[in-house]
Design a protein around this motif. Structure first.
Motif, mmCIF file in Angstrom:
data_model
loop_
_atom_site.group_PDB
_atom_site.id
_atom_site.type_symbol
_atom_site.label_atom_id
_atom_site.label_comp_id
_atom_site.label_asym_id
_atom_site.label_seq_id
_atom_site.Cartn_x
_atom_site.Cartn_y
_atom_site.Cartn_z
ATOM 1 N N ALA A 40 75.033 5.109 55.906
ATOM 2 C CA ALA A 40 75.601 4.949 57.255
ATOM 3 C C ALA A 40 75.096 6.047 58.183
ATOM 4 N N LYS A 41 75.019 7.262 57.658
ATOM 5 C CA LYS A 41 74.575 8.381 58.489
ATOM 6 C C LYS A 41 73.095 8.221 58.847
ATOM 7 N N LEU A 42 72.273 7.830 57.877
ATOM 8 C CA LEU A 42 70.844 7.650 58.151
ATOM 9 C C LEU A 42 70.645 6.540 59.177
ATOM 10 N N ARG A 43 71.457 5.507 59.051
ATOM 11 C CA ARG A 43 71.356 4.403 59.997
ATOM 12 C C ARG A 43 71.734 4.868 61.405
ATOM 13 N N GLN A 44 72.820 5.649 61.445
ATOM 14 C CA GLN A 44 73.280 6.188 62.736
ATOM 15 C C GLN A 44 72.190 7.077 63.352
ATOM 16 N N ASP A 45 71.453 7.790 62.497
ATOM 17 C CA ASP A 45 70.388 8.667 62.978
ATOM 18 C C ASP A 45 69.095 7.908 63.261
ATOM 19 N N GLY A 46 69.167 6.583 63.168
ATOM 20 C CA GLY A 46 67.996 5.772 63.478
ATOM 21 C C GLY A 46 66.973 5.702 62.362
ATOM 22 N N GLU A 47 67.361 6.114 61.154
ATOM 23 C CA GLU A 47 66.382 6.145 60.061
ATOM 24 C C GLU A 47 66.511 4.959 59.117
ATOM 25 N N ALA A 48 67.404 4.049 59.397
ATOM 26 C CA ALA A 48 67.566 2.902 58.500
ATOM 27 C C ALA A 48 67.784 1.656 59.345
ATOM 28 N N ILE A 184 61.694 2.963 55.890
ATOM 29 C CA ILE A 184 62.229 2.224 54.766
ATOM 30 C C ILE A 184 61.281 1.092 54.418
ATOM 31 N N GLY A 185 61.428 0.591 53.241
ATOM 32 C CA GLY A 185 60.551 -0.462 52.750
ATOM 33 C C GLY A 185 60.808 -1.780 53.461
ATOM 34 N N PRO A 186 60.126 -2.836 53.040
ATOM 35 C CA PRO A 186 60.327 -4.147 53.672
ATOM 36 C C PRO A 186 61.772 -4.586 53.500
ATOM 37 N N VAL A 187 62.368 -5.083 54.557
ATOM 38 C CA VAL A 187 63.786 -5.414 54.466
ATOM 39 C C VAL A 187 64.060 -6.908 54.597
ATOM 40 N N ASP A 188 63.025 -7.729 54.821
ATOM 41 C CA ASP A 188 63.315 -9.132 55.085
ATOM 42 C C ASP A 188 63.398 -9.969 53.828
ATOM 43 N N GLY A 189 64.415 -10.775 53.744
ATOM 44 C CA GLY A 189 64.490 -11.770 52.695
ATOM 45 C C GLY A 189 63.752 -13.017 53.158
ATOM 46 N N SER A 190 63.538 -13.906 52.230
ATOM 47 C CA SER A 190 62.798 -15.121 52.587
ATOM 48 C C SER A 190 63.726 -16.193 53.141
ATOM 49 N N GLY A 191 65.013 -15.977 53.084
ATOM 50 C CA GLY A 191 65.965 -16.969 53.569
ATOM 51 C C GLY A 191 66.527 -17.789 52.419
ATOM 52 N N PHE A 192 67.676 -18.341 52.666
ATOM 53 C CA PHE A 192 68.367 -19.086 51.603
ATOM 54 C C PHE A 192 67.741 -20.471 51.448
ATOM 55 N N ARG A 193 67.350 -20.791 50.248
ATOM 56 C CA ARG A 193 66.845 -22.140 49.958
ATOM 57 C C ARG A 193 67.864 -22.860 49.093
#
Lengths: 661, 206
Positions: A40-48, A184-193
């Motif tokens: 949460a803190k990293l996200r708040q700091d714009g790092e996530a 951070i690494g790739p964050v996208d899922g391919s979507g629900f099939r």
């Protein structure tokens, strides 16, 4: 590249983000809480950026939230403490059968000791029960590596993966090289099939069980000979030659064993005593057990000592291996009384266990008897850590267990309920949180504590068998949302005459002040309308609901009396913010002229800010001694002043004594 | 290997003190591990922080200090100093605050809880064990805090400075100041540096 001091749990958070975790959800619990807070803190700091992080209402909720995201192909992370997995187990057991799309990692922190928990359950056992792999780091650096590999492992086999550190990994810190631009690494899922496989049915479960069995076999191979075999390292030490003894260790016990062996070796060299040749293996992937790697480790050995915390998991696996391969191997450990059967291990313990093991098994002609007097290594160990090597304070010291903080509003709530009950017989059911500390003397206001939410429901059981007594349940605000609601519904539905006291301090205090649904604050930075506890209680059908803002003891006691006297399920919400989050009022002062030394302010409430000075004398106390207020702790809550029969406690100056708040 | 054990009562600030020491070790290029008491004990219970520094370039394996190996023990409360005595190395130094925090158990009982008694007991135990007379350093923390014109929030810095000023471990008062500056919030920097100076001055006057 910057060097940063990271606590184990912070390092796990960095690792998960680096691996591309897209959704992170958990419920607070020592020793696991800092992971979610760090994300949460990293996200708040714009790092996530792009990461969703939340405190869910409980562990089951959290696991189901991340499971949905994982079905869409996103990498997800769930966190909890060991007992939290009990709550989430319903979801976990089935999730393994259904399988996942995106890497699904369960971070479950175990608490040997236990230091801050109800049980010493071993999540490695839980992993075996649920048939999911588990990784067990020996230090934060290895945990950082394991966390990243866990996501790929999960995707390779479509299985949830448990990363299970213990307190001494979670709360140990060291420096890490963290690249600020690493992102951070790739964050996208391919979507629900859509696919029938997502709907669990008995027929599908039967098939899935076969797939689970097959993949566990493959993972065991991988843990022995694949890239992840690096988490099961074997080293050799001691004298030259073929080793006949081995030590197999897990988690932080591996670090303890390595350090103990170094200490023994140094002292043995000083004394000219030869160390036996030995092998040392870490098992970082306890389930599925890397049998092939363990068989190579055991080759040619006569005896193996297993050092692990909590259960004898690896010891069992070694016994199984020895049986299956018909190895002439002594397996020593918890089951043979040669290792601690519970609690934390330590370097000290490893030192004496290894020394005894070497004495018994390390020589040319290993002895079979367990006690033949002190051997050479035992005597070395004793020269390092025995009573003669150490200094100790000769007298008894007063114990200092954790207590409700000075000024904690729970103290007033408990005291008000006890006063309202007067002489009426009652059972006071507690729950999990700071307020469990209300059981300590002199408050003595918690008769039971079982698990999250159990106070409300157990009170109902008491009321069936002992209807002549009053049953009061205490539950914190976070616990109320986590597991109190179904119990309230049960009391209304089945007509149990209990009084539920919600101790609403507007935070999850014990685990370090996390927000919850009753605060409306989220980790994503949004402030929603807090869920109103009074409204929830009324909606669930409790007819007598009293909210008390804890202005003073008299009001709190009056509120308690009304709810307790009500026939049928009733509730009080004692509302006052946690003292850790509030600016304290000025400390109170004991008037040396008025204090009689009666100690009522101490024996009624046990506030850590009120002490007794047996050498103090005054007009009213003679030589009995007097109470004093420790100004460094007092928050000026005024409870002691309200209790003092002589008006001897009050504000420092310019205020009427005995009238604080 | 340098082992520094910090002990006190939950809420007194051992965690930040451990961080400051870790920073001092890092700035010298040493490996360092710390371990904290986090959880229930933070609510006014006995707490211990372990700081281990690989000052000879060695790796630090275990996060916890072994009994009998602490070069420095820094106690924020005298009773807590007494409790951790077995950790002290034979040639180690124990630096303790003298201001007591009376445990609730002591207030409830009729047994007196006196800092003087506890400190004398520690002294006797150390002498009986064959330690040097300099092994115990009892700090008049209240006077130092008053001299630095600050409150008990700076107790951790005062005790760190008093301990470092003993010269028992190869970390200097200037190293400590740099580490304090790196670790505390900017608005508390001056207060903490003043506390270091007041503490160091009090040690040099002894």
């Amino acid at each position: 590249m910057a060097q940063k001091l990271l606590m184990g749990n912070e390092a796990f958070a960095h690792a998960a983000l680096k691996a591309g975790a897209r959704v992170v959800a958990g419920y607070p619990g020592t020793p696991s809480s800092e992971l979610v807070e760090t994300v949460a803190k990293l996200r708040q700091d714009g790092e996530a950026e792009g990461v969703h992080v939340e405190w869910s209402t409980n562990e089951k909720t959290a696991l189901e939230v991340v499971a949905g995201a994982a079905y869409c192909g996103a990498r997800v992370l769930f966190t909890c403490k060991q007992v939290g997995l009990n709550v989430a187990s319903d979801a976990l057991m089935s999730l393994n059968y259904v399988g996942v799309e995106g890497g699904t990692v369960l971070f479950v922190a175990d608490d040997p000791g236990p230091i801050s928990s109800q049980t010493e359950q071993d999540t490695r056992r839980f992993a075996a029960f649920a048939k999911v792999p588990v990784l067990d780091p020996a230090n934060p650096e290895q945990g950082y590596a394991m966390m990243q590999d866990a996501f790929a492992l999960s995707e390779r086999y479509r299985t949830p993966v448990i990363v299970r550190p213990t307190t001494r990994i979670c709360h140990a810190s060291t420096y890490f090289d963290i690249d600020a631009d690493e992102g951070i690494g790739p964050v996208d899922g391919s979507g629900f099939r859509k696919d029938p496989k997502w709907v669990i049915f008995p027929k599908r479960s039967f098939e899935a069980h076969g797939e689970i069995n097959e993949r566990l076999g493959l993972m065991a191979e991988e843990f022995s000979d694949g890239e992840l075999a690096r988490f099961n390292p074997v080293t050799q030490g001691g004298s030259d030659g073929a080793p006949r003894v081995g030590i197999i260790a897990c988690g932080v016990s591996y670090a303890y064993a390595a350090e103990a062996l170094d200490m023994l070796q140094r002292r043995a060299a000083q004394e000219g005593a030869p160390m036996p040749a030995y092998r040392l293996m870490q098992v970082g992937t306890p389930y599925p057990f890397p049998s092939k790697a363990a068989a190579r480790f055991a080759e040619g050995l006569d005896a193996v000592l297993a050092l692990e915390e909590l259960d004898h998991v690896v010891e069992d696996e070694m016994l199984r291996l020895a049986g299956a391969l018909r190895l002439p191997l002594h397996i020593c450990g918890k089951l043979t009384g040669e290792a601690r059967d519970r609690g934390e291990n330590s370097v000290e313990d490893a030192l004496s266990r290894i020394a005894a093991f070497f004495d018994r098994r390390g020589g040319e002609n290993p002895s079979t008897s367990a006690d033949e007097g002190e051997g050479a290594f035992a005597s070395i160990a004793s020269s390092l850590i025995g009573p003669d090597a150490l200094t100790a304070y000769p007298d008894a010291l007063p114990a200092r267990p954790p207590v409700l903080c000075a000024g904690c509003p729970h103290r007033m709530s408990f005291y008000a309920v006890k006063r309202a009950l007067r002489k009426r017989e009652a059972v006071l059911c507690g729950d999990i949180g700071c307020y469990t500390l209300g059981n300590a003397l002199p408050l003595d206001a918690v008769d039971t504590c079982l698990c999250m939410g159990a106070g409300i429901t157990m009170a109902q059981g008491f009321s069936i068998i002992e209807p002549e007594k009053k049953q009061v349940a205490f539950v914190g605000d976070s616990t109320f949302f986590a597991s109190g609601l179904t119990g309230i519904a049960n009391a209304v539905y089945n007509g149990h005459d209990v009084t539920v006291c919600v101790l609403d301090n507007a935070t999850t205090a014990m685990t370090g002040s996390q927000p919850h649904p009753g605060t409306g604050v989220t980790l994503m930075g949004e402030h929603r309308k807090p869920i109103d506890i009074e409204g929830v209680l009324r909606a669930l059908g409790i007819e007598c609901v009293i909210t008390c803002d804890m202005e003073n003891l008299a009001e709190a006691q009056e509120a308690a009396s009304r709810a307790i006297d009500f026939e049928g399920p009733s509730a009080i919400i004692f509302r006052s913010p946690c003292v850790q989050l509030e600016k304290p009022d000025p400390a109170l002062l004991v008037d040396a002229e008025r204090c009689t030394g009666c100690k009522k302010c101490i024996t009624e409430i046990g506030c850590p800010a009120v002490g007794f000075d047996s050498s103090a004398a005054g007009a009213a106390s003679g030589n009995r001694g007097q109470a004093f207020v420790d100004a460094s702790l007092c928050t000026g809550c005024g409870l002691c002043a309200a209790i003092c029969p002589f008006g001897a406690i009050g504000k420092a100056s310019g205020e009427e004594k005995g009238a604080a708040r | 290997m340098i082992n520094v054990l910090l002990t006190g009562v939950g809420g007194q600030g051992t965690v930040l003190a451990a961080k400051v020491l870790a920073e001092a070790a890092r700035s010298k290029g040493w490996k360092v591990r710390t371990a904290e008491t986090i959880g229930m004990a933070q609510r006014g219970g006995s707490v211990i922080s372990h700081v281990r520094m690989g000052n000879d370039g060695e790796d630090v394996r275990a996060p916890l200090i072994t009994v009998g190996t602490a070069d420095l023990v820094i106690a924020f409360e005298p009773g807590e100093a007494a409790r951790v005595l077995p950790y002290l190395a034979k040639d180690g130094v124990l630096v303790t605050a003298t201001t007591p925090l009376q445990p609730v158990a002591a207030a409830l009982s009729h047994v007196a809880y006196s800092a003087d008694d506890v400190i004398h007991g520690i002294e006797d135990a150390l002498i009986a064990h064959g330690c040097s007379r300099d092994a115990l350093v009892a700090i008049d923390d209240a006077s130092i805090l008053a001299a630095a014109n600050t409150n008990r929030k700076a107790l951790n810095t005062v005790l760190l400075a008093c301990a470092i000023a003993q010269g028992r471990i190869p970390v200097s008062v200037n190293d400590l100041k740099a580490a304090v500056t790196a670790c505390v919030k900017p608005r508390f920097k001056d207060m903490n540096l003043a506390a270091v100076d007041a503490a160091a001055a009090s040690i040099s006057q002894r």
